[in-house]
Design a protein around this motif. Structure first.
Motif, mmCIF file in Angstrom:
data_model
loop_
_atom_site.group_PDB
_atom_site.id
_atom_site.type_symbol
_atom_site.label_atom_id
_atom_site.label_comp_id
_atom_site.label_asym_id
_atom_site.label_seq_id
_atom_site.Cartn_x
_atom_site.Cartn_y
_atom_site.Cartn_z
ATOM 1 N N LEU A 1 -7.503 -2.441 8.795
ATOM 2 C CA LEU A 1 -6.302 -1.815 8.400
ATOM 3 C C LEU A 1 -6.581 -0.126 7.868
ATOM 4 N N GLY A 2 -5.536 0.557 7.450
ATOM 5 C CA GLY A 2 -5.685 1.857 7.364
ATOM 6 C C GLY A 2 -6.476 2.014 5.711
ATOM 7 N N ALA A 3 -6.770 3.046 5.435
ATOM 8 C CA ALA A 3 -7.308 3.365 4.083
ATOM 9 C C ALA A 3 -7.158 5.012 3.935
ATOM 10 N N GLY B 1 0.865 -1.162 0.107
ATOM 11 C CA GLY B 1 0.098 -0.077 -0.083
ATOM 12 C C GLY B 1 0.758 1.153 -0.006
ATOM 13 N N HIS B 2 0.546 2.225 0.775
ATOM 14 C CA HIS B 2 1.421 3.346 1.107
ATOM 15 C C HIS B 2 1.514 3.797 2.622
ATOM 16 N N TRP B 3 2.502 4.627 2.625
ATOM 17 C CA TRP B 3 2.789 5.293 4.100
ATOM 18 C C TRP B 3 2.615 6.723 3.939
ATOM 19 N N VAL B 4 1.704 7.027 4.891
ATOM 20 C CA VAL B 4 1.464 8.739 4.995
ATOM 21 C C VAL B 4 1.926 9.230 6.282
ATOM 22 N N SER B 5 2.318 10.353 6.051
ATOM 23 C CA SER B 5 2.695 11.419 7.614
ATOM 24 C C SER B 5 2.111 12.512 7.442
ATOM 25 N N CYS C 1 -2.807 6.282 13.886
ATOM 26 C CA CYS C 1 -3.091 5.201 12.838
ATOM 27 C C CYS C 1 -4.367 4.428 12.983
ATOM 28 N N ALA C 2 -4.676 3.706 12.062
ATOM 29 C CA ALA C 2 -5.923 2.621 12.188
ATOM 30 C C ALA C 2 -5.723 1.853 13.456
ATOM 31 N N ASP C 3 -4.788 1.379 13.985
ATOM 32 C CA ASP C 3 -4.691 0.855 15.069
ATOM 33 C C ASP C 3 -4.911 1.361 16.305
ATOM 34 N N GLY C 4 -5.244 2.724 16.317
ATOM 35 C CA GLY C 4 -5.475 3.504 17.602
ATOM 36 C C GLY C 4 -4.101 4.158 18.109
ATOM 37 N N LEU C 5 -3.025 3.658 17.806
ATOM 38 C CA LEU C 5 -1.744 4.224 18.255
ATOM 39 C C LEU C 5 -1.050 5.391 17.402
ATOM 40 N N LYS C 6 -0.539 6.473 17.995
ATOM 41 C CA LYS C 6 0.132 7.386 17.286
ATOM 42 C C LYS C 6 1.502 7.016 16.821
ATOM 43 N N ALA C 7 1.729 7.676 15.450
ATOM 44 C CA ALA C 7 3.053 7.361 14.904
ATOM 45 C C ALA C 7 3.667 8.520 14.066
ATOM 46 N N LYS C 8 4.932 8.525 13.648
ATOM 47 C CA LYS C 8 5.360 9.445 12.792
ATOM 48 C C LYS C 8 4.509 9.283 11.515
ATOM 49 N N SER C 9 4.589 8.026 10.989
ATOM 50 C CA SER C 9 3.765 7.710 9.587
ATOM 51 C C SER C 9 2.943 6.383 9.715
ATOM 52 N N CYS C 10 1.952 6.281 9.043
ATOM 53 C CA CYS C 10 1.006 5.372 9.084
ATOM 54 C C CYS C 10 0.754 4.576 7.929
ATOM 55 N N TYR C 11 0.605 3.082 7.806
ATOM 56 C CA TYR C 11 0.328 2.494 6.661
ATOM 57 C C TYR C 11 -1.120 2.486 6.394
ATOM 58 N N VAL C 12 -1.183 2.803 4.913
ATOM 59 C CA VAL C 12 -2.651 2.648 4.381
ATOM 60 C C VAL C 12 -2.779 1.510 3.306
#
Length: 575
Positions: free
Chosen positions: A402-404, A343-347, A356-367
């Motif tokens: 998962l993220g979209a 997929g893609h990584w977004v920040s 992110c989709a899992d509810g955690l905070k991160a510098k970038s998230c997978y969609v």
């Protein structure tokens, strides 16, 4: 504790209760990114700030927390968004627009029995003195309550006759009733011995430790010690006027060595002739100045700009430029089963982390999936700037949630270099001046409600002269450009924007190439790419039916009645 009070020769017994400080959120300090909410019992707890994960759609520009939920609100307008010069007040017209006028109470003498002057509907109104509880002082052990007519009376404090059961230890009065509350905890509830200070651990428990400043000798020129994060920090002394408090009617001025002294305020003995209405002190002298009017006298709320009408009156209006929802996107090149990979990584730009989709905070998230018809275009494994909205999608029992990402715009960089600094939207402000500095442009920090007028923009030489020329032309024609840039201080209050990357956006069906939006064939927007299909291709059969029809592509201004086969393209079939 029982005490005795002598009133009128009689000895009267009374009781007083020890009241602990308030509890709940008033006694708590939450970590950055969290807020305190209270339950029905008044107990406070820290939760993640819901506004940090909420993007407010226009016309709302601000997010507030109410009952633990994120609420998007419209920008503050009218007088609530204005700050008038001294001696002026703000009034609103029938349309809710605010303007600054001279305070009529400054030229109104109120006759007795009125003692105060207030402004109502732009007019000075003399009012009677304050009454009710606001004007009363009750004896110890009693409190003031007001009746339906606003008359105040002193009654026995109900907390003085209330015993609060454990674990509550304090009593407060609410609506005339005694309410028992839980104790304050942590350092807010502690008093350390002299020479000690209180620090709290991760659980909010307070403990007294030796004050590190008591065992620290600060070398000159530092003369003071303060405690920061439990450590002793030596700081230089405050000198000059910053360390002085002058008597009423006097002001502090500093000499060439930075020493401060109090002198009589020269403005108190200066009458400023019209049209000047205000007096300011400059270099120890009284200077009469004209009143500040229009936008120069106004302070607009975040998300709004000031505009002046034909009469020079300033009005706060909502910013037309939408700068929310911008992300950096990069392809996921990991080799594993889809949709877990590929997929893609977004920040989120100008933000350290995102949820992110899992509810955690991160510098970038997978969609895992782009849910809109518009798809990102990558020429290499570069990072592109996009505008859109992240979301969640259920991929079944095997993969779960998962993220979209719903993609609205793509912005391609002018060069392959990665942008650095902050990301801005820049537009022409429309302001024209006869002196410098002149804020001919506005910058808006992407994903933040912060803007600034400025006059100087510089483009890094690595971008090339053509890219810089196109960007300046877009600004001159009223278009906004998206850039990565740093700021440089030019003079006091004036900064220069130094652009190191330009991000260009094209409509669907077009890609940014050679400083223009072009179709795959090369047609420059708004031209369309037309494909003519017909004739006999090499290898056609004897009766003239082509096995492979001949296709000819050209650029046209419109497709008229021909068949549209996609954004920026159409097809015509020759008979």
């Amino acid at each position: 504790m029982l005490s005795r009070l002598l009133i009128g020769g009689a000895l009267i017994a009374s009781s007083s209760a020890i009241i602990a400080p308030p509890t709940g959120c008033a006694a708590m300090l939450c970590l950055e990114g969290t807020i305190c909410v209270e339950d029905a019992n008044g107990q406070g707890s820290c939760i993640t700030n819901p506004c940090h994960v909420t993007d407010c759609p226009p016309p709302t520009t601000s997010c507030v927390v109410k009952d633990g939920q994120a609420v998007c609100v419209a920008p503050v307008v009218g007088c609530a968004a204005m700050l008038c010069a001294e001696g002026n007040i703000c009034v609103e017209d029938a349309n809710g627009q605010g303007s600054c006028i001279t305070n009529p109470c400054h030229v109104t003498d109120c006759p007795p029995p009125t003692t105060s002057c207030v402004v109502k509907d732009g007019q000075a109104v003399c009012v009677a003195p304050v009454v009710g509880c606001a004007a009363m002082l009750c004896l110890e052990g009693t409190i003031c309550v007001e009746d339906a007519n606003g008359q105040g009376s002193c009654i026995t404090n109900p907390c003085h006759v209330t015993d609060c059961p454990p674990p509550t230890t304090s009593c407060v009065v609410k609506d005339g009733q005694a309410v028992c509350v839980a104790p304050v905890v942590g350092c807010a509830a502690m008093l350390c011995a002299e020479g000690n200070i209180c620090v709290e651990d991760e659980n909010g428990q307070g403990s007294c430790i030796t004050n590190p400043c008591h065992v620290t000798d600060c070398p000159p020129p530092a003369t003071s010690c303060v405690v920061k994060d439990g450590q002793a920090v030596c700081v230089a002394p405050v000198v000059g006027c910053a360390a002085m408090l002058c008597l009423e009617g006097m002001i502090c001025v500093e000499d060439e060595t930075g020493q401060g002294s109090c002198i009589t305020n020269p403005c108190h003995v200066t009458d400023c002739p019209p049209p000047t209405t205000s007096c300011v002190v400059k270099d120890g002298k009284a200077v009469c100045v004209s009143p500040v009017v229009g936008c120069a006298a106004m302070l607009c709320a975040e998300g709004t700009d000031c505009e002046e009408d034909e009469d020079g009156q300033g009005h706060c209006v909502e910013q037309e430029l939408d700068v929310n929802g911008y992300y950096l996107m990069k392809q996921d090149l990991r080799k594993c089963i889809s949709p877990l990979c590929g997929g893609h990584w977004v920040s989120r730009v100008n933000k350290r982390r995102m949820r992110c989709a899992d509810g955690l905070k991160a510098k970038s998230c997978y969609v895992a999936e782009i849910t809109s018809d518009l798809k990102p275009h990558f020429t290499n494994n570069e990072m592109i700037l996009v505008k859109g909205t992240p979301s969640k999608k259920d991929f079944g029992e095997t993969f779960g949630t998962l993220g979209a990402f719903f993609l609205e715009e793509t912005h391609v960089s002018s060069t392959t270099d990665e942008g650095f600094g902050k990301f801005f939207a820049v537009e022409n402000s429309g302001v024209q001046c006869v002196t410098t500095p002149c804020p001919t442009m506005n910058w808006y920090v992407l994903n933040k409600k912060r803007s600034k007028g400025f006059s100087d923009i510089d483009f890094d030489a690595r971008l090339g002269a053509d890219a810089a020329s196109v960007a300046r032309g877009q600004l001159a024609s009223g278009e906004a450009i998206i850039v990565a840039a740093t700021t440089q201080r030019v003079s006091k209050g004036e900064k220069r924007l130094v652009v190191n990357q330009i991000y260009n956006s094209c409509p669907a069906g077009y890609l940014w190439h050679k400083e223009a939006c072009r179709t795959p064939y090369g047609c420059v927007h708004p031209q369309l790419e037309m494909t003519l299909v017909g004739g006999v291709a090499p290898g056609g059969d004897e009766i003239g039916q082509p096995k492979n029809p001949v296709e000819t592509t050209s650029c046209v201004d419109s497709c008229e009645d021909h068949q549209h086969t996609g954004p920026g393209r159409c097809t015509a079939f020759l008979q």
